[in-house]
Design a protein around this motif. Structure first.
Motif, mmCIF file in Angstrom:
data_model
loop_
_atom_site.group_PDB
_atom_site.id
_atom_site.type_symbol
_atom_site.label_atom_id
_atom_site.label_comp_id
_atom_site.label_asym_id
_atom_site.label_seq_id
_atom_site.Cartn_x
_atom_site.Cartn_y
_atom_site.Cartn_z
ATOM 1 N N LEU A 295 12.407 -1.257 -2.195
ATOM 2 C CA LEU A 295 12.561 -1.148 -0.926
ATOM 3 C C LEU A 295 12.998 0.215 -0.457
ATOM 4 N N THR A 296 13.946 0.597 -1.201
ATOM 5 C CA THR A 296 14.325 2.020 -0.934
ATOM 6 C C THR A 296 13.568 3.132 -0.796
ATOM 7 N N ARG A 297 12.530 3.215 -1.742
ATOM 8 C CA ARG A 297 11.379 4.168 -1.716
ATOM 9 C C ARG A 297 10.503 3.810 -0.259
ATOM 10 N N LEU A 298 10.469 2.803 0.038
ATOM 11 C CA LEU A 298 9.571 2.506 1.249
ATOM 12 C C LEU A 298 10.470 3.162 2.482
ATOM 13 N N VAL A 299 11.697 3.012 2.400
ATOM 14 C CA VAL A 299 12.207 3.389 3.552
ATOM 15 C C VAL A 299 12.684 4.801 3.769
ATOM 16 N N ALA A 300 12.955 5.509 2.442
ATOM 17 C CA ALA A 300 13.163 6.979 2.445
ATOM 18 C C ALA A 300 11.815 7.609 2.502
ATOM 19 N N ARG A 301 10.609 7.002 2.558
ATOM 20 C CA ARG A 301 9.287 7.947 2.557
ATOM 21 C C ARG A 301 9.251 7.630 3.984
ATOM 22 N N ALA A 302 9.177 6.349 4.741
ATOM 23 C CA ALA A 302 9.177 6.277 6.120
ATOM 24 C C ALA A 302 9.981 7.061 7.094
ATOM 25 N N PHE A 303 11.359 7.226 6.669
ATOM 26 C CA PHE A 303 12.027 8.017 7.304
ATOM 27 C C PHE A 303 11.818 9.359 7.623
ATOM 28 N N PHE A 304 11.508 9.916 6.359
ATOM 29 C CA PHE A 304 11.373 11.529 6.234
ATOM 30 C C PHE A 304 10.190 11.808 6.787
ATOM 31 N N GLU A 305 9.009 11.193 6.652
ATOM 32 C CA GLU A 305 7.742 11.319 7.265
ATOM 33 C C GLU A 305 7.792 11.339 8.650
ATOM 34 N N HIS B 225 8.717 9.491 -6.239
ATOM 35 C CA HIS B 225 7.972 9.106 -5.196
ATOM 36 C C HIS B 225 7.576 10.084 -4.085
ATOM 37 N N LEU B 226 8.758 10.586 -3.491
ATOM 38 C CA LEU B 226 8.609 11.248 -2.445
ATOM 39 C C LEU B 226 7.900 12.721 -2.691
ATOM 40 N N ALA B 227 8.107 13.259 -3.882
ATOM 41 C CA ALA B 227 7.245 14.445 -4.295
ATOM 42 C C ALA B 227 5.519 14.153 -4.296
ATOM 43 N N ARG C 24 0.809 -1.321 -0.018
ATOM 44 C CA ARG C 24 -0.115 0.112 0.174
ATOM 45 C C ARG C 24 0.558 1.404 -0.133
ATOM 46 N N ARG C 25 1.846 1.123 0.881
ATOM 47 C CA ARG C 25 2.824 2.344 0.890
ATOM 48 C C ARG C 25 3.587 2.586 -0.218
ATOM 49 N N LEU C 26 3.954 1.573 -1.012
ATOM 50 C CA LEU C 26 4.657 1.692 -1.920
ATOM 51 C C LEU C 26 4.167 2.345 -3.227
ATOM 52 N N ALA C 27 2.615 2.723 -3.311
ATOM 53 C CA ALA C 27 2.111 3.353 -4.403
ATOM 54 C C ALA C 27 2.363 4.790 -4.385
#
Length: 376
Positions: A332-342, A108-110, A36-39
């Motif tokens: 997996l990098t997208r998932l980690v980066a978004r979670a960390f910065f959120e 992804h982050l944007a 879900r969070r990868l979307a």
């Protein structure tokens, strides 16, 4: 004849398309939080070219390049096309890479509410004049600070397309490999650092020469994302010690990840056993013995938390261990980066709390190839 010519013209495209269709990674577990969070997020994103010149700092002479009185920074900005203000993230590319290899993260982050800036550093990108030069990494935190200055000024200008787009009180830095080292220096170095940076994500960044003194007394959030099969920046020396060195420091490890797999352009290499074969070739051919031999001295002193006695085992493993599919690694990098910065920069406490649970508990529970560690 016309049909034959069309067939000949389309055959290479079909061959490339066929290669890209091969060796796709296993999807994330269906109905999982990870899937879900990868979307991509709900926000429409825009991309803006950046072409800046820092006239306060020169570019050093390099090989047959005589140098320049300015530092030219060319790249792009990805940002939500509506709303704001949003946190600002500054991305730094790896050695012999360029800013476009971070586009998969920036987009992804944007879409999830971040403004992401990425430029080519003058002397470490693939096409650097005189050839890529590792030693220029000490000037790259200054590139990050200059970008922050310029983008905050544009956000403060009511007539600019970026007016009110950036929250100057929420700034993060991230980078891959030498870019991870750049982000770490920008976040923590006593002279190179920028106190406006609140969170640093180092993706396979060299760190073996940092002691606990380097990070002491600094409350900047820090996470290292590293790969167990990395042969350019070995996990054991650079990543494993992070939780013990950094107060509150976190380590996420991809059990079969490679170093080169963190770069977006390696999606073409997913059929390789380990794309670090190409990464080692690119790095080794651009490091000249002697010229780069003592560049570590430029990082600082023992009193500043720099220990240059640490051994650097660059591409010393043979044969290379098998690595995970690079598309899986980048997901997996997208998932980690978004979670960390959120978790570090979101305004709402509920958003921070949800990202914290996902990063430290849900993600490693759902994906066995990933582990999370923090100092007890």
């Amino acid at each position: 004849m016309k049909r034959l010519l069309l067939a000949i013209l389309f055959l290479p495209a079909l061959a490339v398309g066929g290669l890209l269709a091969l060796n796709n990674p296993e999807p994330l577990p269906p109905a999982s939080d990870s899937a879900r969070r990868l979307a991509d997020g709900p926000l429409p994103i825009a991309r803006l070219p950046l072409e800046l010149a820092d006239r306060s700092r020169p570019t050093d002479a390099n090989g047959d390049f005589p140098g320049s009185p300015v530092r030219q920074l060319k790249g792009h900005l990805w940002y939500p096309a509506e709303g704001g203000p949003y946190p600002l993230l500054v991305y730094s590319h790896g050695f012999t890479s360029d800013h476009r290899n971070g586009a998969y993260l920036a987009e992804h982050l944007a879409s999830h509410g971040f403004v992401v800036a990425a430029v080519n550093h003058p002397l470490t990108h693939w096409g650097a004049p005189g050839g890529p030069r590792v030693a220029d990494v000490v000037n790259q935190p200054g590139d990050m600070s200059f970008l922050i200055d310029r983008l905050l000024a544009r956000s403060a200008d009511a007539g600019d397309v970026l007016a009110a787009a950036i929250d100057g009180g929420r700034i993060g830095a991230l980078g891959v490999s030498l870019g991870g080292l750049t982000a770490t220096l920008a976040g923590f170095h006593p002279t190179f650092g920028d106190p406006r940076i609140d969170a640093v994500l180092s993706i396979a960044g060299p760190s073996s020469f940092f002691t606990s003194r380097f990070f002491a007394g600094d409350e900047t959030a820090f996470l290292m994302l590293a790969a167990r099969a990395d042969v350019l920046v070995p996990w054991e020396a650079n990543a494993r010690p992070i939780p013990a060195k950094v107060p509150g420091g976190e380590l996420v490890t991809l059990a079969r990840g490679s170093h080169t797999g963190f770069a977006g352009g390696t999606r073409w290499l997913r059929w390789m056993n380990n794309p670090d074969a190409l990464g080692c070739w690119a790095v080794k051919r651009n490091i000249e013995n002697g010229e780069e031999e003592d560049w570590g001295q430029l990082l600082g002193t023992e009193a500043q938390g720099i220990d240059l006695s640490a051994a650097v085992d660059l591409c010393a493993v043979d044969p290379l261990p098998p690595a995970m599919n690079v598309l899986r690694q980048q997901a997996l990098t997208r998932l980690v980066a978004r979670a960390f910065f959120e978790r570090s920069l979101a305004v709402l406490p509920a958003t921070r709390a949800a990202a914290d649970r996902f990063l430290g508990e849900t993600l490693p529970a759902e994906l066995p190839e990933l582990s999370y560690a923090i100092r007890p």
